[in-house]
Scaffold this motif. Structure first.
Motif, PDB file in Angstrom:
ATOM      1  N   SER A 113      37.987  19.396   1.252  1.00 14.04           N
ATOM      2  CA  SER A 113      37.890  18.526   2.153  1.00 14.04           C
ATOM      3  C   SER A 113      39.084  17.504   1.957  1.00 14.04           C
ATOM      4  CB  SER A 113      36.637  17.548   2.103  1.00 14.04           C
ATOM      5  OG  SER A 113      35.577  18.473   2.214  1.00 14.04           O
ATOM      6  N   PHE A 114      40.274  17.924   1.554  1.00 12.74           N
ATOM      7  CA  PHE A 114      41.250  17.041   1.682  1.00 12.74           C
ATOM      8  C   PHE A 114      42.560  17.957   2.149  1.00 12.74           C
ATOM      9  CE2 PHE A 114      44.820  15.009  -0.745  1.00 12.74           C
ATOM     10  CZ  PHE A 114      44.608  13.803  -1.044  1.00 12.74           C
ATOM     11  N   GLY A 115      43.786  17.325   2.478  1.00 14.88           N
ATOM     12  CA  GLY A 115      44.929  18.320   2.872  1.00 14.88           C
ATOM     13  C   GLY A 115      45.098  18.059   4.085  1.00 14.88           C
ATOM     14  N   TYR A 116      44.293  17.304   5.000  1.00 15.05           N
ATOM     15  CA  TYR A 116      44.260  17.397   6.378  1.00 15.05           C
ATOM     16  C   TYR A 116      45.378  16.407   7.075  1.00 15.05           C
ATOM     17  CZ  TYR A 116      39.497  18.888   5.793  1.00 15.05           C
ATOM     18  OH  TYR A 116      38.424  19.672   5.437  1.00 15.05           O
ATOM     19  N   PHE A 117      46.099  15.706   6.337  1.00 15.95           N
ATOM     20  CA  PHE A 117      46.890  14.922   7.178  1.00 15.95           C
ATOM     21  C   PHE A 117      48.262  15.016   7.167  1.00 15.95           C
ATOM     22  CE2 PHE A 117      43.698  12.288   4.201  1.00 15.95           C
ATOM     23  CZ  PHE A 117      42.908  12.183   5.380  1.00 15.95           C
ATOM     24  N   GLU A 118      48.990  14.359   8.297  1.00 13.83           N
ATOM     25  CA  GLU A 118      50.394  15.046   8.497  1.00 13.83           C
ATOM     26  C   GLU A 118      51.569  14.515   7.535  1.00 13.83           C
ATOM     27  OE1 GLU A 118      51.338  16.657  10.835  1.00 13.83           O
ATOM     28  OE2 GLU A 118      49.224  16.846  11.801  1.00 13.83           O
ATOM     29  N   THR A 119      51.327  13.425   6.712  1.00 11.79           N
ATOM     30  CA  THR A 119      52.217  13.016   5.923  1.00 11.79           C
ATOM     31  C   THR A 119      51.823  12.811   4.209  1.00 11.79           C
ATOM     32  OG1 THR A 119      51.704  10.572   6.061  1.00 11.79           O
ATOM     33  CG2 THR A 119      53.090  11.457   7.769  1.00 11.79           C
ATOM     34  N   LYS A 120      52.842  12.922   3.541  1.00  9.17           N
ATOM     35  CA  LYS A 120      52.396  12.704   2.052  1.00  9.17           C
ATOM     36  C   LYS A 120      51.937  11.285   1.901  1.00  9.17           C
ATOM     37  CE  LYS A 120      55.019  12.422  -2.319  1.00  9.17           C
ATOM     38  NZ  LYS A 120      56.465  12.498  -3.017  1.00  9.17           N
ATOM     39  N   LYS A 121      52.353  10.202   2.599  1.00 12.88           N
ATOM     40  CA  LYS A 121      52.010   8.726   2.411  1.00 12.88           C
ATOM     41  C   LYS A 121      50.304   8.710   2.607  1.00 12.88           C
ATOM     42  CE  LYS A 121      53.059   4.448   4.121  1.00 12.88           C
ATOM     43  NZ  LYS A 121      53.949   3.564   5.001  1.00 12.88           N
ATOM     44  N   GLU A 122      50.077   9.516   3.753  1.00 16.20           N
ATOM     45  CA  GLU A 122      48.453   9.573   4.053  1.00 16.20           C
ATOM     46  C   GLU A 122      47.761  10.244   2.836  1.00 16.20           C
ATOM     47  OE1 GLU A 122      47.649   9.928   8.574  1.00 16.20           O
ATOM     48  OE2 GLU A 122      49.495  11.000   7.982  1.00 16.20           O
ATOM     49  N   HIS A 123      48.190  11.158   2.332  1.00 12.97           N
ATOM     50  CA  HIS A 123      47.482  11.928   1.161  1.00 12.97           C
ATOM     51  C   HIS A 123      47.415  11.028  -0.031  1.00 12.97           C
ATOM     52  CE1 HIS A 123      48.532  15.763   3.507  1.00 12.97           C
ATOM     53  NE2 HIS A 123      47.168  15.741   3.238  1.00 12.97           N
ATOM     54  N   GLU A 124      48.633  10.279  -0.309  1.00 14.29           N
ATOM     55  CA  GLU A 124      48.765   9.111  -1.446  1.00 14.29           C
ATOM     56  C   GLU A 124      47.678   8.218  -1.136  1.00 14.29           C
ATOM     57  OE1 GLU A 124      53.340   9.747  -2.746  1.00 14.29           O
ATOM     58  OE2 GLU A 124      52.880   8.155  -1.401  1.00 14.29           O
ATOM     59  N   ALA A 125      47.658   7.897   0.102  1.00 13.10           N
ATOM     60  CA  ALA A 125      46.842   6.676   0.377  1.00 13.10           C
ATOM     61  C   ALA A 125      45.334   7.006   0.131  1.00 13.10           C
ATOM     62  CB  ALA A 125      46.928   6.207   1.834  1.00 13.10           C
ATOM     63  N   ALA A 126      44.857   8.378   0.605  1.00 15.09           N
ATOM     64  CA  ALA A 126      43.685   8.674   0.246  1.00 15.09           C
ATOM     65  C   ALA A 126      43.239   8.743  -1.074  1.00 15.09           C
ATOM     66  CB  ALA A 126      43.623  10.061   0.697  1.00 15.09           C
ATOM     67  N   VAL A 127      44.073   9.288  -2.086  1.00 13.80           N
ATOM     68  CA  VAL A 127      43.825   9.253  -3.356  1.00 13.80           C
ATOM     69  C   VAL A 127      44.017   7.762  -4.156  1.00 13.80           C
ATOM     70  CG1 VAL A 127      44.792   9.950  -5.675  1.00 13.80           C
ATOM     71  CG2 VAL A 127      44.711  11.612  -3.926  1.00 13.80           C
ATOM     72  N   ALA A 128      44.755   7.043  -3.512  1.00 13.04           N
ATOM     73  CA  ALA A 128      44.698   5.553  -4.084  1.00 13.04           C
ATOM     74  C   ALA A 128      43.480   4.728  -3.506  1.00 13.04           C
ATOM     75  CB  ALA A 128      45.994   4.820  -3.511  1.00 13.04           C
ATOM     76  N   SER A 129      42.949   5.358  -2.519  1.00 13.62           N
ATOM     77  CA  SER A 129      41.562   4.694  -2.096  1.00 13.62           C
ATOM     78  C   SER A 129      40.495   4.988  -3.007  1.00 13.62           C
ATOM     79  CB  SER A 129      41.376   4.875  -0.653  1.00 13.62           C
ATOM     80  OG  SER A 129      42.296   4.141   0.269  1.00 13.62           O
ATOM     81  N   VAL A 130      40.500   6.488  -3.591  1.00 14.84           N
ATOM     82  CA  VAL A 130      39.489   6.820  -4.339  1.00 14.84           C
ATOM     83  C   VAL A 130      39.701   6.174  -5.847  1.00 14.84           C
ATOM     84  CG1 VAL A 130      38.762   8.539  -5.953  1.00 14.84           C
ATOM     85  CG2 VAL A 130      39.365   8.944  -3.387  1.00 14.84           C
ATOM     86  N   ALA A 131      40.861   5.785  -6.078  1.00 12.35           N
ATOM     87  CA  ALA A 131      41.453   5.027  -7.425  1.00 12.35           C
ATOM     88  C   ALA A 131      40.634   3.795  -7.246  1.00 12.35           C
ATOM     89  CB  ALA A 131      42.861   5.265  -7.714  1.00 12.35           C
TER      90      ALA A 131
END
Length: 244
Positions: A113-131
């Protein structure tokens, strides 16, 4: 503004028809293994991030845990809310955005349920939000496909007939390294076409995301029995990471 592919597909009833035969016994076994390995107790606060219709969250709650399920799909959350109780809650939420600072002992993101986004920045934002949502020393469990084995064993074309609907599925790897699944079918004399796109994220990509978010790897498992991860062989890439 055009909807992102997952906003359209995950809200469609056909998504749930195509995947209705998922192995729930396997999912429950995985949850049992994780909760035992991580020594999760009924006093912990759990998040199921990108929870879908809530199958993992509901099972966690039945085991006695307090769980908040979050998903982008309004239809998924509408369905899941019928199971709400005083220790099980569901909210519509985009994982790229912050949610409740330092509230959770464990955050689960399961079943790719990850890896869906268009940019590296969005994936980073998702992990940062979890943290941000984790308590000090909280843990994040991310269950992702193993890109090496998926790409090596890719089935270019297949047809699945479910509920009298013939799903024509093609898969390939895009130039920008996404595993792309095109899904075509006809129902009530109407043609439909949907797409699934998952970035073929490698272990090194996740290491960068985790490090940037202030998370460190504790374990990497390769399957739902929690066997060790082997890059060229494992079925899954399951990270357990902790907040530094």
């Amino acid at each position: 503004m055009k909807k992102e592919w997952f906003g359209e597909w995950f809200n469609s009833p056909y998504y749930h028809i195509l995947y209705k035969n998922r192995d729930n016994a396997e999912a429950r076994k995985f949850i049992d293994n994780l909760t035992a390995h991580l020594n999760i107790t009924t006093g912990h606060q759990l998040m199921d991030l990108a929870c879908g219709k809530g199958r993992h969250a509901i099972y966690l709650n039945k085991k006695g845990f307090e769980v908040t399920g979050l998903d982008l799909s309004e239809e998924n959350i509408k369905y899941a809310r019928q199971f709400t109780n005083d220790r099980l809650h569901f909210e519509v939420h985009d994982m790229r955005l912050s949610y409740e600072n330092q509230q959770f002992d464990f955050v689960f993101n399961l079943f790719t349920s990850f890896g869906y986004f268009e940019t590296k920045k969005e994936h980073e934002a998702a992990v940062a939000s979890v943290a941000q949502s984790l308590k000090p020393e909280g843990k994040f469990i991310l269950d992702f496909l193993n890109p090496y084995t998926v790409i090596h064993h890719l089935i270019p074309e297949e047809i699945k007939t479910i509920d009298n609907i013939e799903f024509h599925i093609t898969k390939d790897i895009s130039p920008d390294d996404y595993i792309v699944k095109n899904i075509r079918f006809k129902d009530d004399n109407k043609d439909y076409q949907f797409v699934e796109k998952v970035k073929a994220l490698r272990r090194a990509d996740f290491l960068q995301y985790f490090e940037k978010a202030g998370l460190e790897i504790i374990s990497i498992f390769g399957d739902y029995d929690l066997s060790s991860y082997v890059a060229e062989e494992s079925e899954r890439m399951i990270f357990v990471v902790g907040k530094i």
